[in-house]
Write a protein that holds these residues in place. Structure first.
Motif, PDB file in Angstrom:
ATOM      1  N   ASP A   1       0.811  -1.218   0.000  1.00 56.96           N
ATOM      2  CA  ASP A   1       0.000   0.000   0.000  1.00 56.96           C
ATOM      3  C   ASP A   1       0.844   1.267   0.000  1.00 56.96           C
ATOM      4  O   ASP A   1       0.491   2.251  -0.673  1.00 56.96           O
ATOM      5  CB  ASP A   1      -0.926   0.019   1.223  1.00 56.96           C
ATOM      6  N   GLY A   2       1.939   1.260   0.748  1.00 59.69           N
ATOM      7  CA  GLY A   2       2.700   2.497   0.928  1.00 59.69           C
ATOM      8  C   GLY A   2       4.027   2.558   0.221  1.00 59.69           C
ATOM      9  O   GLY A   2       4.661   3.619   0.177  1.00 59.69           O
ATOM     10  N   GLY A   3       4.492   1.431  -0.348  1.00 59.71           N
ATOM     11  CA  GLY A   3       5.785   1.431  -1.009  1.00 59.71           C
ATOM     12  C   GLY A   3       6.929   1.458  -0.010  1.00 59.71           C
ATOM     13  O   GLY A   3       6.735   1.240   1.194  1.00 59.71           O
ATOM     14  N   PRO A   4       8.137   1.750  -0.475  1.00 57.39           N
ATOM     15  CA  PRO A   4       9.302   1.794   0.423  1.00 57.39           C
ATOM     16  C   PRO A   4       9.155   2.777   1.571  1.00 57.39           C
ATOM     17  O   PRO A   4       9.804   2.630   2.610  1.00 57.39           O
ATOM     18  CB  PRO A   4      10.446   2.218  -0.519  1.00 57.39           C
ATOM     19  N   ASN A  55       1.978   5.996  -3.429  1.00 55.49           N
ATOM     20  CA  ASN A  55       0.573   6.339  -3.172  1.00 55.49           C
ATOM     21  C   ASN A  55       0.416   7.495  -2.192  1.00 55.49           C
ATOM     22  O   ASN A  55      -0.651   7.681  -1.605  1.00 55.49           O
ATOM     23  CB  ASN A  55      -0.171   5.103  -2.653  1.00 55.49           C
ATOM     24  N   GLY A  56       1.500   8.249  -2.039  1.00 52.95           N
ATOM     25  CA  GLY A  56       1.444   9.431  -1.203  1.00 52.95           C
ATOM     26  C   GLY A  56       1.294   9.109   0.280  1.00 52.95           C
ATOM     27  O   GLY A  56       1.444   7.967   0.721  1.00 52.95           O
ATOM     28  N   LYS A 107      -2.179   4.102   5.254  1.00 56.11           N
ATOM     29  CA  LYS A 107      -3.081   2.954   5.147  1.00 56.11           C
ATOM     30  C   LYS A 107      -2.512   1.747   5.882  1.00 56.11           C
ATOM     31  O   LYS A 107      -3.248   0.855   6.318  1.00 56.11           O
ATOM     32  CB  LYS A 107      -3.320   2.606   3.675  1.00 56.11           C
ATOM     33  N   GLY A 108      -1.211   1.736   6.035  1.00 57.39           N
ATOM     34  CA  GLY A 108      -0.567   0.618   6.722  1.00 57.39           C
ATOM     35  C   GLY A 108      -0.385   0.831   8.211  1.00 57.39           C
ATOM     36  O   GLY A 108       0.290   0.033   8.858  1.00 57.39           O
TER      37      GLY A 108
END
Length: 586
Positions: free
Chosen positions: A64-67, A265-266, A272-273
């Motif tokens: 959801d959030g990437g690195p 995803n900003g 979100k995580g």
């Protein structure tokens, strides 16, 4: 008015320290055994924190959030650090079992103490049910991998199989095609259909591995804290070795290009995580439940909390960067991310090692939570809020015997019958609530850092710093998440009616707390770190969704019904319940 004030009667710290460390009525010679050193306590903290988070939920959070989720781990660790400092001061001041329950009794009063004790029961029980079921899934997969097949009707919860069977049956009766049925639902249908019939339409379907691991762990916890710490230390050593190998090998397969974009995803995607990331940290508070089994609790508990938090945060950040560097974040939405990435880069043997270690990792989390919950029940029983039997200490094993058995029952039976989804949010909300109250408790008992405790939260005057931090926070909010602010304003303004408005109620309450604490800090020069801890935990609670709040309040209503029907009347602070012992109220 007198009855109302009794709801907030507080125990004097001196009275708490004089409370017998065992139920002297049942076992005059029995008490909890002081056997834990700072190393053992640190291992318990690592055992609880390095578990489901690093072997499971870290994958979905990264998806959801990437690195940038690595920064979320840092942010959440800072939030936990504020709380850990407050826990540490309480532990040094009140080295008694009970964790946040006992601390709330001394700062907020009896009703709040009951609420937080009840919330911690939910946290530990629900969390352990989830861990037991997750352990079963890993164990079943491992057995399949080595050629030992356990029938599916012995590895699936009764409720899940029954529900899936009837969903498919209804579609078949309606003449609908089954091509679109979810694989998990079809598997449930097949499992129920092939299971042995017990009577009528009811069949033998249960998650036997989840039940058996709960029974085994409960037996270890029942036999003694020495045996529990030995098991915990061994499991932690194994986990740390595996994590070190994962990092050492994985770093050679990192492709820096996978870190771009860093936050695809900003801010919204990263946040979100929050629940998944915080789920990884909820165990460190369990350390404080073992206060009466520490050799030197006032010195060792604060150290162990800080050590465990630092070690686990460093490991989580490094693991997140390694995972998102080895493969694209888009591929990490899986239940076993560590094993998945090594399969992806062509190292199936290491993936197998990770899968095996996950079994031990889950077991260690189960162990720590099974240690924590009985000791909270024991403390509540000592205060009269639960029946005396919950405070019984075994004369030989020196453990809260009855409470340990009840804990095993409340975790093992649901794990046997249910196949719950990961109710991470519901587990996290209870923990965040406990953390917030512990931070608030320091603001009540020691708002200016004048305590003489062996360890205390460093005092930083928040009179001018907190307003400045608030202004900076508002500026960053509008600069980096202005669209979300505009959307909130539109919905709160009534654009979507109450249906949309209700989802922002927790955030509006949080804003109210921000205003109140900022004014209080300016007027009373409150200690900055506990204030930031309280606000950070409250903010994280706003990210868990209105449905989880409703479930949380439903659980509290059940708890309040029990309190007013038993705890209030039998409280040791109730003069009517203990006519021969004058209450200590301040």
């Amino acid at each position: 008015m007198s009855s109302f004030s009794n709801l907030f009667r507080r125990k004097d710290i001196g009275a708490i320290l004089q409370n017998p460390p065992a139920d002297v009525e049942g076992h005059s010679h029995g008490g909890l055994e002081r056997n834990l050193s700072v190393r053992d306590l640190t291992a318990l903290g690592i055992a609880a924190v390095i578990g489901a988070g690093i072997f499971s939920t870290i994958g979905n959070a990264s998806h959801d959030g990437g690195p940038a989720v690595s920064l979320l781990f840092v942010f959440t660790a800072i939030a936990c650090a504020f709380s850990a400092l407050c826990y540490a001061q309480f532990a040094a001041t009140i080295p008694i079992s009970g964790s946040a329950y006992t601390y709330a009794y001394a700062s907020f009063g009896e009703l709040t103490a009951w609420i937080i004790g009840w919330a911690l029961i939910m946290e530990y029980a629900v969390g352990n049910i989830v861990v037991a079921i997750s352990w079963s899934d890993y164990f079943t997969g491992l057995m399949d991998g080595i050629g030992v097949h356990i029938p599916s009707y012995l590895t699936m919860g009764t409720q899940s199989a029954y529900k899936g069977y009837h969903e498919v049956l209804d579609l078949m009766m309606a003449g609908q095609p089954l091509a679109d049925v979810a694989p998990a639902t079809m598997e449930a249908y097949k499992t129920w259909n092939s299971a042995p019939v017990l009577f009528g339409d009811f069949r033998l379907v249960c998650d036997l591995p989840a039940f058996l691991i709960t029974v085994l762990i409960t037996a270890v916890v029942y036999v003694g804290i020495k045996e529990s710490k030995t098991a915990s230390n061994l499991l932690v050593l194994l986990k740390l070795i595996v994590v070190a190998v994962v990092i050492a090998v994985g770093v050679f397969y990192v492709q820096p290009a996978n870190w771009s974009p860093f936050a695809p995803n900003g801010v919204a995607g990263v946040l979100k995580g929050v629940s998944a990331v915080f789920f990884a940290y909820i165990g460190f508070d369990a350390i404080s439940t073992t206060a009466e089994e520490c050799k030197n609790p006032q010195r060792d508990l604060p150290r162990a909390m800080i050590y465990a938090l630092i070690i686990c945060t460093v490991l989580y950040v490094i693991i997140t960067l390694v995972l998102t560097g080895m493969v694209s974040y888009k591929e990490l939405g899986v239940g076993d991310p560590l094993a998945f990435v090594f399969q992806k880069v062509g190292l199936p043997q290491l993936a197998g090692v990770v899968a095996v270690s996950a079994i031990f990792a889950m077991a260690s989390v189960l162990l720590v939570f099974q240690i924590g919950q009985p000791r909270i029940w024991m403390s509540m029983s000592r205060d009269g809020l639960l029946p005396p039997i919950f405070g019984r200490v075994h004369p030989k094993f020196h453990t809260p015997s009855f409470s340990t058995i009840v804990t095993g029952f409340f975790v093992g039976v649901p794990a046997l019958l249910l196949n719950m989804d990961l109710v991470i949010d519901l587990t996290s909300i209870g923990t965040l609530f406990a953390f917030a109250l512990v931070c608030g408790g320091i603001l009540i008992l020691d708002p200016h850092g004048t305590s003489e405790a062996r360890f205390k939260v460093p005092y930083i005057n928040g009179q001018f710093l907190l307003p400045l931090i608030m202004l900076i926070g508002i500026g960053l909010l509008f600069a980096y998440n202005g669209a979300a602010v505009a959307e909130m304003g539109r919905i709160v303004g009534g654009a979507e009616g109450f249906e949309g408005f209700q989802h922002y109620i927790p955030m509006l309450v949080f804003f109210g707390f921000c205003i109140y604490l900022t004014i209080a800090s300016v007027r009373r020069s409150l200690s900055l770190l506990p204030t930031l801890g309280l606000l950070t935990n409250l903010y994280l609670m706003t990210q868990l969704g209105i449905n989880n709040w409703l479930l949380f309040f439903g659980w509290l209503i059940i708890g309040l019904a029990l309190y007013f029907n038993y705890g209030y009347r039998h409280s040791k602070l109730n003069a009517g319940a203990t006519a021969n012992q004058p209450p200590v109220v301040r």
